[in-house]
Design an enzyme around this catalytic site. Structure first.
Site, PDB file in Angstrom:
ATOM      1  N   SER A  84       0.362  -1.445  -0.158  1.00  0.00           N
ATOM      2  CA  SER A  84       0.007  -0.032   0.317  1.00  0.00           C
ATOM      3  C   SER A  84       0.585   1.082  -0.254  1.00  0.00           C
ATOM      4  O   SER A  84       0.626   2.234  -0.150  1.00  0.00           O
ATOM      5  CB  SER A  84      -0.860  -0.061   1.384  1.00  0.00           C
ATOM      6  OG  SER A  84      -0.236  -0.074   2.231  1.00  0.00           O
ATOM      7  N   ASN A 114      -1.815  -2.392  13.318  1.00  0.00           N
ATOM      8  CA  ASN A 114      -3.150  -2.126  13.287  1.00  0.00           C
ATOM      9  C   ASN A 114      -3.858  -0.772  14.164  1.00  0.00           C
ATOM     10  O   ASN A 114      -4.526  -0.353  13.397  1.00  0.00           O
ATOM     11  CB  ASN A 114      -3.600  -3.950  13.693  1.00  0.00           C
ATOM     12  CG  ASN A 114      -3.155  -4.344  12.909  1.00  0.00           C
ATOM     13  OD1 ASN A 114      -3.286  -4.617  12.055  1.00  0.00           O
ATOM     14  ND2 ASN A 114      -4.178  -6.342  13.355  1.00  0.00           N
ATOM     15  N   THR A 125     -40.628  26.199 -10.111  1.00  0.00           N
ATOM     16  CA  THR A 125     -41.078  25.016  -9.267  1.00  0.00           C
ATOM     17  C   THR A 125     -41.484  23.473 -10.648  1.00  0.00           C
ATOM     18  O   THR A 125     -41.680  24.270 -11.533  1.00  0.00           O
ATOM     19  CB  THR A 125     -42.028  24.302  -8.887  1.00  0.00           C
ATOM     20  OG1 THR A 125     -43.392  25.123  -8.758  1.00  0.00           O
ATOM     21  CG2 THR A 125     -41.916  25.695  -6.856  1.00  0.00           C
ATOM     22  N   HIS A 126     -40.806  22.594 -11.041  1.00  0.00           N
ATOM     23  CA  HIS A 126     -41.302  21.970 -11.652  1.00  0.00           C
ATOM     24  C   HIS A 126     -40.102  22.063 -13.600  1.00  0.00           C
ATOM     25  O   HIS A 126     -40.456  22.585 -14.190  1.00  0.00           O
ATOM     26  CB  HIS A 126     -42.646  21.211 -12.286  1.00  0.00           C
ATOM     27  CG  HIS A 126     -43.109  21.221 -10.526  1.00  0.00           C
ATOM     28  ND1 HIS A 126     -43.521  19.802 -10.758  1.00  0.00           N
ATOM     29  CD2 HIS A 126     -44.152  21.572 -10.016  1.00  0.00           C
ATOM     30  CE1 HIS A 126     -43.700  19.534  -9.476  1.00  0.00           C
ATOM     31  NE2 HIS A 126     -44.694  20.871  -8.703  1.00  0.00           N
ATOM     32  N   SER A 130     -14.513  24.799 -27.869  1.00  0.00           N
ATOM     33  CA  SER A 130     -15.037  23.367 -28.507  1.00  0.00           C
ATOM     34  C   SER A 130     -13.584  23.698 -29.369  1.00  0.00           C
ATOM     35  O   SER A 130     -12.995  24.293 -30.330  1.00  0.00           O
ATOM     36  CB  SER A 130     -16.059  23.286 -28.538  1.00  0.00           C
ATOM     37  OG  SER A 130     -16.272  23.056 -30.032  1.00  0.00           O
ATOM     38  N   LYS A 157     -18.446  27.871 -29.130  1.00  0.00           N
ATOM     39  CA  LYS A 157     -18.573  28.346 -28.344  1.00  0.00           C
ATOM     40  C   LYS A 157     -17.877  27.878 -26.627  1.00  0.00           C
ATOM     41  O   LYS A 157     -16.574  28.459 -26.525  1.00  0.00           O
ATOM     42  CB  LYS A 157     -18.291  26.270 -28.268  1.00  0.00           C
ATOM     43  CG  LYS A 157     -19.366  25.485 -28.780  1.00  0.00           C
ATOM     44  CD  LYS A 157     -20.574  25.368 -28.636  1.00  0.00           C
ATOM     45  CE  LYS A 157     -20.457  24.065 -27.522  1.00  0.00           C
ATOM     46  NZ  LYS A 157     -21.956  23.816 -27.415  1.00  0.00           N
ATOM     47  N   GLU A 169     -19.628  21.540 -14.936  1.00  0.00           N
ATOM     48  CA  GLU A 169     -20.504  20.273 -15.247  1.00  0.00           C
ATOM     49  C   GLU A 169     -19.111  19.172 -14.754  1.00  0.00           C
ATOM     50  O   GLU A 169     -19.779  17.797 -14.669  1.00  0.00           O
ATOM     51  CB  GLU A 169     -19.978  20.002 -16.705  1.00  0.00           C
ATOM     52  CG  GLU A 169     -20.997  20.782 -17.918  1.00  0.00           C
ATOM     53  CD  GLU A 169     -20.570  20.171 -18.937  1.00  0.00           C
ATOM     54  OE1 GLU A 169     -21.908  21.698 -19.807  1.00  0.00           O
ATOM     55  OE2 GLU A 169     -19.967  20.584 -19.704  1.00  0.00           O
ATOM     56  N   TYR A 173      -9.407  -6.664  13.463  1.00  0.00           N
ATOM     57  CA  TYR A 173      -8.161  -6.556  11.843  1.00  0.00           C
ATOM     58  C   TYR A 173      -8.557  -7.222  10.831  1.00  0.00           C
ATOM     59  O   TYR A 173      -8.144  -8.305  10.976  1.00  0.00           O
ATOM     60  CB  TYR A 173      -7.498  -5.588  11.948  1.00  0.00           C
ATOM     61  CG  TYR A 173      -6.386  -5.692  10.547  1.00  0.00           C
ATOM     62  CD1 TYR A 173      -6.825  -3.838  10.497  1.00  0.00           C
ATOM     63  CD2 TYR A 173      -5.417  -6.402   9.559  1.00  0.00           C
ATOM     64  CE1 TYR A 173      -6.057  -3.153   9.201  1.00  0.00           C
ATOM     65  CE2 TYR A 173      -5.325  -5.541   8.774  1.00  0.00           C
ATOM     66  CZ  TYR A 173      -5.483  -4.328   8.193  1.00  0.00           C
ATOM     67  OH  TYR A 173      -4.476  -4.122   7.329  1.00  0.00           O
ATOM     68  N   LYS A 218      -8.117   3.467   2.168  1.00  0.00           N
ATOM     69  CA  LYS A 218      -7.164   4.471   1.656  1.00  0.00           C
ATOM     70  C   LYS A 218      -7.499   5.125   0.622  1.00  0.00           C
ATOM     71  O   LYS A 218      -8.191   6.371   0.384  1.00  0.00           O
ATOM     72  CB  LYS A 218      -5.572   4.195   1.929  1.00  0.00           C
ATOM     73  CG  LYS A 218      -5.526   4.381   3.141  1.00  0.00           C
ATOM     74  CD  LYS A 218      -4.361   3.469   3.721  1.00  0.00           C
ATOM     75  CE  LYS A 218      -4.505   2.999   5.070  1.00  0.00           C
ATOM     76  NZ  LYS A 218      -5.460   1.452   5.181  1.00  0.00           N
TER      77      LYS A 218
HETATM   78  N1  ARG Z   1      -0.765  -1.705   5.417  1.00  0.00           N
HETATM   79  C1  ARG Z   1      -2.054  -1.600   6.061  1.00  0.00           C
HETATM   80  C2  ARG Z   1      -3.490  -1.243   5.862  1.00  0.00           C
HETATM   81  O1  ARG Z   1      -2.938  -0.691   5.796  1.00  0.00           O
HETATM   82  C3  ARG Z   1      -1.519  -1.996   7.595  1.00  0.00           C
HETATM   83  C4  ARG Z   1      -2.382  -2.417   8.758  1.00  0.00           C
HETATM   84  C5  ARG Z   1      -1.876  -4.203   8.286  1.00  0.00           C
HETATM   85  N2  ARG Z   1      -1.908  -4.955   9.227  1.00  0.00           N
HETATM   86  C6  ARG Z   1      -1.523  -6.050   9.230  1.00  0.00           C
HETATM   87  N3  ARG Z   1      -2.484  -7.487  10.365  1.00  0.00           N
HETATM   88  N4  ARG Z   1      -1.118  -6.664   8.235  1.00  0.00           N
HETATM   89  O2  ARG Z   1      -4.094  -2.053   6.348  1.00  0.00           O
END
Ligand code: ARG
Length: 461
Positions: A28, A115, A160-161, A282, A288, A295, A322, A330
Site C-alpha cells: 500500500s 493495526n 418549480t417543476h 470547443s 462555443k 459540469e 482487523y 485509503k
Molecule cells: N497497510 C496496512 C493497512 O493499511 C497496515 C496494517 C497491516 N496490518 C496487518 N496485520 N497486516 O491496513
C-alpha cells in the site's frame, strides 16, 4: 528461512518469499505514504509514552527523536527511498529509522501493532482534512454571501417543476445554497468528534501486556478521547464512512448548483455569465464557451458517491477484528478528500466570477405569469376564499395566455370579467417588485428580508 524471505520485517516464520505480483497486490506504500507526517507524529507520541512509562530508556527515546528528524527531512526533500518490499508507510519509516539509529528503532514497535498504528494515522489524517475542508466551506459560503449581497434585490424567476413559479431575488437563491453548505459544515464538524479518538494501545486487537498510558498519547496527539474497546479500535472504519457520507452530501449540493449554473449560462436561458477561467472552448466549434468546471463537478459527484459505496461495502462483511480488507479504505477516502477539497477551492473562486444578467431574468419573469399567486392573494384580501380566488385567477391566466400577454397587461375591465372585486390598485400587486416586497417575513424573498438574512449569514460565518 531462505535469504530472500528474510528481507521482510515479519519474515521469521516464512520459508519462501512472495511473488512480485503478490508483493504489488498487497503493498500500500504507493498510496499510504501520503500519511507519512501522521505516521511520524503517532510514532513520536508512542515513543514518548514508552519512555515515560520506562518501557524503553530515555536514551532510546532521544535516538528515536533524532532518527525521526532525519527521516522527516529525507521525506520532505524527496530523498527518502520508498520501497515496495517494505509494504506500507509504517514499515518503510520504521526500517529507515532502524537503519539510522539501530536498536532504539527496533524498540519503537513495543506494545504497538500496525493495526492500531494505521487506525491512528487515518484518524489523524482525516482530522486534518476535516479542518481544511471546514475552512474551505467557510470561504465558499462567504463568497456566496458576497454574491447574494450584490444581487439582494435582483428579481429572477423562482422555479418549480422547472417552470416559472414566482419571483424571487437572485440573492435569495444564493442564500439557499448558503444554508445547504452550512449544514454540510455541521456534518463535517460532527464527524470530526467521532474521528478524533485514539485507537493506539489496542495493539493487534486485544491490547498489550506493557503498562501503557493511552490518555497520555491521546493528549500528545490532540485526541479528545481514547477508543474504549480494543477490538473496535483496530477494526471499524465507520468514522471514514461518515466522513465520506458528508462528502457525498456536500457534492450533491455542489452538483445541484452546478446543474443550475450550466442551465443559467446556456445561451437559451442566459441568466448568468461565468468568468472565462472556468470555461473551455470547443476544438471544432469556434463559437462555443463550455461550462467545464460545473459540469465536471456534477460528474465528480458520482465519483464521491462511488467512494461512499466502496467503503460501506468494504466494511459490511468483516468479522472482528482487523482484516487486510481495511487497507482498501485509503484510496476511496483520499480521493474523496482530494475531490471535495479541490471542488470547494474552485467553487469559492467561481462564485466570485459569476455575473448576473438581470434583463434576461426579467424577460423570463414576464413570460410565466409569475404573479398569478399575488393576484389570488389580493382577491383574498378583498374577501374571497382562497380556493375561489385561485379559480378566478386561473381563468384570467387562460385569457391572458390566449391574448399572448402577461396578467399585468390585461386591462382593468378584462380582469374584472373574472375577478369583479379588483380595482386599480391591483396593478401594483402584479408587478415583480410588488410581488417580491410582499413576501416580507423571516425566510421570505423580499429584498429587505434578504438583506437581513445576509446580515445574519455574515454573523454566522
Ligand atoms: N497497510 C496496512 C493497512 O493499511 C497496515 C496494517 C497491516 N496490518 C496487518 N496485520 N497486516 O491496513
Amino acid at each position: 528461512m531462505t535469504s530472500s524471505a528474510a528481507q521482510y520485517t515479519w519474515a521469521g516464520r516464512f520459508s519462501e518469499p512472495v511473488s512480485d505480483l503478490v508483493k504489488r497486490y498487497t503493498a500500500s506504500v504507493d498510496f499510504d505514504r501520503r500519511m507519512w507526517q501522521q505516521d511520524i507524529r503517532g510514532s513520536l507520541a508512542h515513543a514518548r509514552m514508552l519512555a515515560k512509562q520506562e518501557i524503553i530508556s530515555k536514551g532510546d527515546l532521544i535516538d528515536i527523536e533524532r532518527g525521526m528528524e532525519t527521516v522527516q527531512r529525507e521525506i520532505e526533500s524527496g530523498r527518502f527511498e520508498w520501497s515496495l518490499d517494505l509494504e506500507d508507510v509504517h514499515l518503510n519509516i520504521e526500517k529507515r529509522l532502524t537503519n539510522l539509529v539501530g536498536d532504539a528503532g527496533k524498540r519503537l514497535h513495543t506494545g504497538r501493532s500496525r493495526n492500531d498504528q494505521v487506525a491512528t494515522d487515518i484518524r489523524l489524517y482525516l482530522r486534518d482534512a476535516i479542518d481544511d475542508i471546514l475552512v474551505l466551506i467557510r470561504g465558499f459560503r462567504s463568497a456566496l454571501v458576497d454574491l447574494a449581497e450584490k444581487e439582494a434585490a435582483t428579481p429572477m424567476p423562482g422555479f418549480t417543476h422547472l417552470q416559472v413559479a414566482q419571483p424571487v431575488t437572485f440573492g435569495h437563491h444564493m442564500l439557499a445554497y448558503f444554508e445547504m453548505f452550512g449544514r454540510d459544515a455541521e456534518r463535517f464538524a460532527d464527524a470530526r468528534k467521532r474521528t478524533n479518538r485514539l485507537p493506539l494501545g489496542a495493539a493487534a486487537l486485544a491490547g498489550t501486556t506493557y503498562p501503557i498510558d493511552r490518555e497520555f498519547v491521546a493528549r500528545e496527539l490532540g485526541f479528545e478521547g481514547v477508543c474504549e474497546n480494543s477490538l473496535d479500535a483496530v477494526s471499524d472504519r465507520d468514522f471514514a464512512i461518515e466522513f465520506t457520507a458528508a462528502c457525498a452530501l456536500l457534492m450533491m449540493h455542489i452538483s445541484r448548483l452546478s446543474e443550475e449554473l450550466v442551465m443559467w449560462m446556456s445561451p437559451r436561458i442566459g441568466f448568468i455569465q461565468i468568468a472565462d477561467r472556468f470555461c473551455t472552448g470547443s476544438s471544432i466549434m469556434p463559437q462555443k464557451k463550455n461550462p467545464d468546471v460545473p459540469e465536471l463537478a456534477r460528474g465528480k459527484t458520482g465519483r464521491v458517491y462511488g467512494e461512499l459505496m466502496s467503503l460501506l461495502t468494504l466494511m459490511k462483511s468483516q468479522p472482528l477484528a482487523y482484516n487486510k480488507d481495511n487497507q482498501e479504505d485509503k484510496e476511496p477516502l483520499f480521493d474523496a478528500v482530494d475531490t471535495v477539497t479541490d471542488t470547494l477551492r474552485i467553487f469559492a473562486d467561481l462564485a466570485g466570477g459569476i455575473t448576473v444578467r438581470p434583463e434576461a431574468m426579467r424577460a423570463a419573469l414576464a413570460q410565466g405569469f409569475a404573479t398569478a399567486t399575488d393576484l389570488a392573494d389580493h382577491l383574498v384580501r378583498k374577501g374571497l376564499p382562497f380556493r375561489d380566488a385561485h379559480e378566478a385567477v386561473g381563468h384570467a391566466v387562460k385569457a391572458a395566455e390566449a391574448k399572448g400577454v402577461d396578467l399585468a397587461q390585461l386591462t382593468l375591465d378584462e380582469l374584472r370579467a373574472f375577478c369583479p372585486q379588483v380595482e386599480n390598485d391591483v396593478f401594483a400587486v402584479l408587478t415583480v417588485e410588488g410581488s417580491l416586497a410582499a413576501r416580507d417575513h423571516f425566510g421570505g424573498t423580499a429584498p429587505a428580508q434578504v438583506r437581513a438574512a445576509i446580515a445574519r449569514a455574515r454573523s454566522r460565518l
